[in-house]
Structures are given as structure tokens and as C-alpha cells.
Design an enzyme around this catalytic site. Structure first.
Site, PDB file in Angstrom:
ATOM      1  CG  HIS A   1      -0.144   0.214   2.528  1.00 49.90           C
ATOM      2  ND1 HIS A   1       0.618  -0.791   3.086  1.00 49.90           N
ATOM      3  CD2 HIS A   1      -0.014   1.282   3.361  1.00 49.90           C
ATOM      4  CE1 HIS A   1       1.188  -0.352   4.198  1.00 49.90           C
ATOM      5  NE2 HIS A   1       0.832   0.919   4.385  1.00 49.90           N
TER       6      HIS A   1
ATOM      7  CG  ASP B   1       1.469   5.426   4.792  1.00 47.69           C
ATOM      8  OD1 ASP B   1       1.156   4.221   4.886  1.00 47.69           O
ATOM      9  OD2 ASP B   1       2.538   5.890   5.220  1.00 47.69           O
TER      10      ASP B   1
ATOM     11  CG  HIS C   1       4.950   1.342   2.901  1.00 41.40           C
ATOM     12  ND1 HIS C   1       4.362   2.457   2.358  1.00 41.40           N
ATOM     13  CD2 HIS C   1       4.428   1.218   4.146  1.00 41.40           C
ATOM     14  CE1 HIS C   1       3.527   3.000   3.232  1.00 41.40           C
ATOM     15  NE2 HIS C   1       3.533   2.256   4.329  1.00 41.40           N
TER      16      HIS C   1
ATOM     17  NE  ARG D   1       1.907   6.537   9.257  1.00 40.06           N
ATOM     18  CZ  ARG D   1       0.888   5.980   8.602  1.00 40.06           C
ATOM     19  NH1 ARG D   1       1.047   4.850   7.962  1.00 40.06           N
ATOM     20  NH2 ARG D   1      -0.288   6.564   8.593  1.00 40.06           N
TER      21      ARG D   1
END
Ligand code: SIN
Length: 286
Positions: free
Chosen positions: A97, A99, A256, A271
Site C-alpha cells: 500500500h 499511506d 510499502h 510515524r
């Protein structure tokens, strides 16, 4: 600052920097330049606190607060990517995917900062979507160029969000079945950078449900072919996390995948995400 390529096609380890120190305008420009060429930047032995992580994030773009993911209680810009040792469910980000492509203005990039790592496993894979576009056949390029893909948040919420009992024990928490997340968003299947002209395949294997003008049944086989193509080993790198590692990646030009192979061990990273240009600018550049 020294740049050491990780593979011939994606990723660089950046050495010679202490990211706890302020980031000058010149250094910020060099880092953005390195990211636009290598798509994933890896900084070792940094051990950043949240303030330093946010300074690094701001060097790449305006920090964003993303909807649908519950951030840290005392900082809405930071998400704790946590899986406890006794959590035997799936892992956040455990499929290819980029983000949050199902929001109107998806983040341009993300920064992930290691806090606690398992003794083995828990690597992150990245795939170069500029190469994925470059290496498509002319026929498939014709079909995708100028066509939108439709992104919907629901598949993530339903298939991949940790179960409620896990969430209450501190794992990442995501809104489920939110009508706003579940609405269709139209984004170009290939993104054209308004400044550089760089083109990248922008199909999110988790969130894209179909192509504009096509049914889900018609789109599915094509999406499967494109997912296999987009994640060819030649386009990929595998990041082995080490204590203090910080990674920055480009969400418009990479996919990723968080590898879920460390059962019985705790993994925690922080994150942050940063904004890019509006999708309308990329559409106009095509
Ligand atoms: C993510 O998908 O943002 C998390 C990746 C990871 O945990 O390795």
C-alpha cells in the site's frame, strides 16, 4: 551528507548526519532532492525524540494530521505503530500500500522512527512505482493514462484493522465503517509530477476497488496483474530495522509492506506524515 544506494533501483542510506541537530535550509533541500531520486531514505543510529522527528518531517513538507487513525493522545501529528508481543492478529500495513490514498489529499510522504524492535523479522519492503510505470507495456500505459482509479478506505477498516480487543490494549486504532472513509475517491492511476514530469503508477493494492468507467469485476484481474508487476523484486528493497533507524519515503512513488513475522515480540515505531501538492495539480500536469 553521504548517500549510499541500497539497491540499483530504490533506497539510499544517508550517512554523516545527526538529525538531532537543526536542519538548515540547504540540508533540507539536499534531503528533498535525495528523496525525489531514491524514494526511500534510511538514517541509522539516530534515536530521535518526537521533537526531532517532527523537525525532520517538516523539512520534507507541512506535517499532516490524518483522519481515521487514532494518533498519540498528546500529539495529533504522531501515530504509534505498535504491535504487542501477545498480539497474534495481523499487522498494521501488512499488505502492499501507500499511506491513506483514500483521502482527498493523500500524504506525500511518511517518516517512521524505530522505538522498540523485535530481535528478528519486522522488516519493511518498499517498491519503486516510477519504475513500475516505466516498465509497463505500451498497451497498458494507454489504458491507464488519463484514467482514474477509485480508492475506498473500507477494505482496510474491515479486513486489516486490528480487532477491538487488541486495539484497547494499545495497538494502532483505526476508525471502522466511517461513511466518509468509505466514500469513493477518484485519483489518477498514473501521477505526473507538476515540476519534474516524473510519472509513477498510483494504484493502492489495499484501497483501489476499480477503475473509472469499469466495473469491479472487470477491474479485478487487471488490478491483480498490476499489483504483481508493481512489486517485482527488481523494483523492491527490504529494510532491516536496527535500533535508532529512521526512514522517510515518498508515498506518491512507492508502495510499502510491513512484514508480520515476529510473533511473540513487541514492535513499536512512531510515524509522522507530510503533505505534498494538491492532487489537482498532478492531474493538470498529465
Ligand atoms: C506503515 O504502513 O506505515 C507501517 C510500516 C511498518 O510498520 O513497517
Amino acid at each position: 551528507m553521504q548517500e549510499h544506494p541500497i539497491t540499483g533501483t530504490i533506497g539510499a542510506e544517508i550517512a554523516g548526519l545527526d538529525l538531532k541537530a537543526p536542519i538548515s535550509d540547504d540540508l533540507g533541500r539536499d534531503l528533498r532532492d535525495a528523496l525525489s531520486r531514491r524514494l526511500v531514505l534510511v538514517f541509522r543510529d539516530q534515536h530521535l525524540d518526537i521533537a526531532a522527528q517532527k523537525r525532520l518531517t517538516a523539512a520534507f513538507g507541512a506535517p499532516v494530521e490524518l483522519p481515521y487513525i487514532v494518533p498519540m493522545a498528546d500529539d495529533a501529528q504522531v501515530v504509534r505503530v505498535l504491535k504487542e508481543a501477545d498480539d497474534h492478529s495481523g499487522t498494521f500495513g501488512g499488505d502492499w500500500h501507500s499511506d491513506m490514498s483514500f483521502v482527498a489529499e493523500p500524504p506525500a510522504g511518511s517518516v517512521l522512527n524505530a522505538v522498540q524492535l523485535p530481535p528478528f523479522g519486522g522488516d519493511t519492503l518498499f517498491a519503486n512505482q516510477v519504475l513500475a510505470w516505466d516498465h509497463l507495456s505500451p498497451g497498458l500505459k494507454d489504458l491507464l493514462d488519463g484514467r482514474d482509479a477509485i480508492h475506498v478506505g473500507k477494505p482496510y477498516g474491515v479486513k486489516w484493522a486490528p480487532p477491538a480487543d487488541t486495539q484497547s490494549r494499545g495497538a494502532i486504532r483505526m476508525t471502522r465503517l466511517d461513511p466518509e472513509a468509505d466514500r469513493e475517491r477518484f485519483h489518477p492511476a498514473v501521477l505526473t509530477d507538476p515540476v519534474t514530469g516524473r510519472r509513477s503508477l498510483y494504484l493502492n493494492p489495499i484501497y483501489v476497488t476499480r477503475f473509472d468507467g469499469m466495473t469491479e469485476a472487470e477491474s479485478r484481474p487487471l488490478l491483480d496483474v498490476l499489483r504483481n508487476h508493481a512489486t517485482r523484486p527488481e523494483f523492491c528493497m527490504r529494510l532491516r530495522w536496527t535500533p535508532g533507524t529512521v526512514v522517510v519515503w515518498d508515498n506518491y512513488a512507492t508502495l510499502h509492506y510491513a512484514v508480520n513475522d515476529y510473533a511473540g515480540h513487541r514492535r513499536e515505531l512512531l510515524r509522522t506524515t507530510f503533505a505534498g501538492r494538491p492532487i489537482a495539480d498532478w492531474r493538470a500536469a498529465a
